[in-house]
Design a protein around this motif. Structure first.
Motif, short mmCIF file in Angstrom:
data_model
loop_
_atom_site.label_atom_id
_atom_site.label_comp_id
_atom_site.label_asym_id
_atom_site.label_seq_id
_atom_site.Cartn_x
_atom_site.Cartn_y
_atom_site.Cartn_z
N MET A 174 0.85 -1.20 0.00
CA MET A 174 0.00 0.00 0.00
C MET A 174 0.89 1.25 0.00
N PRO A 175 0.59 2.21 -0.86
CA PRO A 175 1.43 3.42 -0.93
C PRO A 175 1.39 4.22 0.36
N VAL A 176 2.44 4.96 0.59
CA VAL A 176 2.50 5.91 1.70
C VAL A 176 1.72 7.16 1.29
N GLN A 177 0.95 7.69 2.22
CA GLN A 177 0.14 8.88 1.94
C GLN A 177 0.87 10.13 2.43
N LEU A 178 1.10 11.06 1.53
CA LEU A 178 1.70 12.35 1.88
C LEU A 178 0.62 13.41 1.90
N TYR A 179 0.52 14.12 3.01
CA TYR A 179 -0.41 15.25 3.14
C TYR A 179 0.40 16.54 3.18
N PHE A 180 0.04 17.48 2.32
CA PHE A 180 0.78 18.74 2.25
C PHE A 180 -0.14 19.83 1.71
N ALA A 181 0.28 21.07 1.88
CA ALA A 181 -0.46 22.21 1.34
C ALA A 181 0.38 22.85 0.23
N PRO A 182 -0.13 22.92 -0.98
CA PRO A 182 0.66 23.40 -2.12
C PRO A 182 1.21 24.81 -1.97
N THR A 183 0.54 25.66 -1.18
CA THR A 183 0.98 27.04 -1.05
C THR A 183 1.67 27.30 0.30
N SER A 184 2.13 26.26 0.96
CA SER A 184 2.84 26.43 2.22
C SER A 184 4.23 25.83 2.12
N SER A 235 5.21 23.21 3.35
CA SER A 235 5.13 21.76 3.20
C SER A 235 5.18 21.33 1.74
N ALA A 236 5.05 22.29 0.81
CA ALA A 236 5.21 21.97 -0.61
C ALA A 236 6.59 21.40 -0.89
N ALA A 237 7.56 21.71 -0.04
CA ALA A 237 8.90 21.16 -0.21
C ALA A 237 8.89 19.65 -0.19
N SER A 238 8.04 19.06 0.62
CA SER A 238 7.97 17.60 0.70
C SER A 238 7.40 17.01 -0.59
N PHE A 239 6.42 17.69 -1.18
CA PHE A 239 5.90 17.23 -2.46
C PHE A 239 6.97 17.33 -3.53
N LEU A 240 7.66 18.45 -3.60
CA LEU A 240 8.72 18.64 -4.59
C LEU A 240 9.80 17.57 -4.44
N ALA A 241 10.20 17.31 -3.21
CA ALA A 241 11.24 16.32 -2.96
C ALA A 241 10.77 14.92 -3.32
N ALA A 242 9.55 14.57 -2.92
CA ALA A 242 9.03 13.24 -3.22
C ALA A 242 8.88 13.02 -4.72
N HIS A 243 8.47 14.07 -5.42
CA HIS A 243 8.32 13.98 -6.87
C HIS A 243 9.69 13.79 -7.52
N ALA A 244 10.66 14.62 -7.11
CA ALA A 244 12.00 14.54 -7.70
C ALA A 244 12.70 13.24 -7.34
N ALA A 245 12.30 12.65 -6.21
CA ALA A 245 12.90 11.38 -5.77
C ALA A 245 12.27 10.17 -6.45
N ALA A 266 0.17 11.71 -3.15
CA ALA A 266 0.09 13.08 -2.65
C ALA A 266 -1.36 13.48 -2.42
N ASN A 267 -1.64 13.96 -1.23
CA ASN A 267 -2.96 14.46 -0.85
C ASN A 267 -2.81 15.92 -0.41
N THR A 268 -3.63 16.80 -0.96
CA THR A 268 -3.52 18.20 -0.59
C THR A 268 -4.44 18.54 0.57
N VAL A 269 -4.00 19.54 1.33
CA VAL A 269 -4.73 19.98 2.52
C VAL A 269 -4.88 21.50 2.47
N ASP A 270 -6.06 21.99 2.83
CA ASP A 270 -6.27 23.43 2.99
C ASP A 270 -5.88 23.77 4.42
N VAL A 271 -4.76 24.46 4.59
CA VAL A 271 -4.26 24.72 5.95
C VAL A 271 -5.09 25.76 6.69
#
Length: 225
Positions: A1-11, A13-23, A33-38
């Motif tokens: 089962m995939p790991v779920q990443l929760y982040f906010a694109p405009t905060s 925490s977007a760094a974690s999405f960028l890193a996970a994508h590049a990795a 990737a799951n987005t959150v309204d902070v």
């Protein structure tokens, strides 16, 4: 089962999405990737879209990783280290390999992430605080000067002599985190203040245009719309 990443694109925490994508973790389905309204703490996308984010992370902050057994890993430093250590190896993702665990550079990476979190993130965060950022000029000046003090250190020490990266000779998650924060700082720090730090300005422009992050930034832009 995939790991779920929760982040906010405009905060930050977007760094974690960028890193996970590049990795290669998102493109290969290792991480979802799951987005959150902070502001509302409502999950915006993914299987739990529309749900209260506090039911996932009782602290309500992002980023967060949720594993198959239901355990949660939170805070930028820890999440970014996990991403760095679990970089996909068979698909040759854009993000270079992390420093080997136990090496001097690995501990320098940990130290640098902690520095970015405690000295840069903590000092720019009040400008984006809820329910509203500080409004009186004295407080704004105080907070801006505190941030600029640490930006001066970054400019004259960490990035001295035109260094391209914070750790070693390759892009790491520390650079992705730092560049994300500097980009946010530019939204609230006057350009005349920011641009006096030539090394930091050049560094931000370089990391933002790094080929390893091109697709990640494109994907983030789509999510932030």
């Amino acid at each position: 089962m995939p790991v779920q990443l929760y982040f906010a694109p405009t905060s930050a925490s977007a760094a974690s999405f960028l890193a996970a994508h590049a990795a290669g973790l998102i493109t290969n389905g290792v991480v979802i990737a799951n987005t959150v309204d902070v502001k509302t703490h409502i999950i915006s996308s993914g299987p739990l879209a529309g749900k209260d984010y506090y039911t996932v992370n009782s602290k309500g902050n992002a980023p967060a990783l949720v594993f198959e057994d239901g355990s949660l890993l939170n805070e930028n430093t820890a999440v970014l280290l996990w991403i760095s250590d679990h970089r996909e190896t068979h698909a040759a993702p854009p993000l270079p390999p992390a420093p080997p665990t136990g090496s001097s550079d690995h501990y320098i990476l940990v130290s640098t992430l902690a520095l970015v979190a405690s000295e840069l993130h903590a000092r720019i965060n009040p400008f984006f605080s809820k329910p509203a950022p500080p409004a009186d000029l004295a407080t704004v000046d105080y907070l801006r000067n505190r941030f600029l003090t640490r930006l001066r250190f970054l400019d004259t020490s960490a990035l001295a002599d035109g260094r391209h990266f914070l750790v070693g000779d390759n892009l790491t998650v520390a650079d992705i985190y730092c560049a994300t924060l500097l980009s946010r700082a530019r939204l609230v720090i006057p350009a005349s203040d920011f641009e006096q730090f030539s090394n930091a300005t050049t560094y931000l422009n370089s990391i933002s245009a790094h080929p390893a992050l091109k697709d990640a930034y494109s994907a983030l832009s789509t999510l932030a719309q």
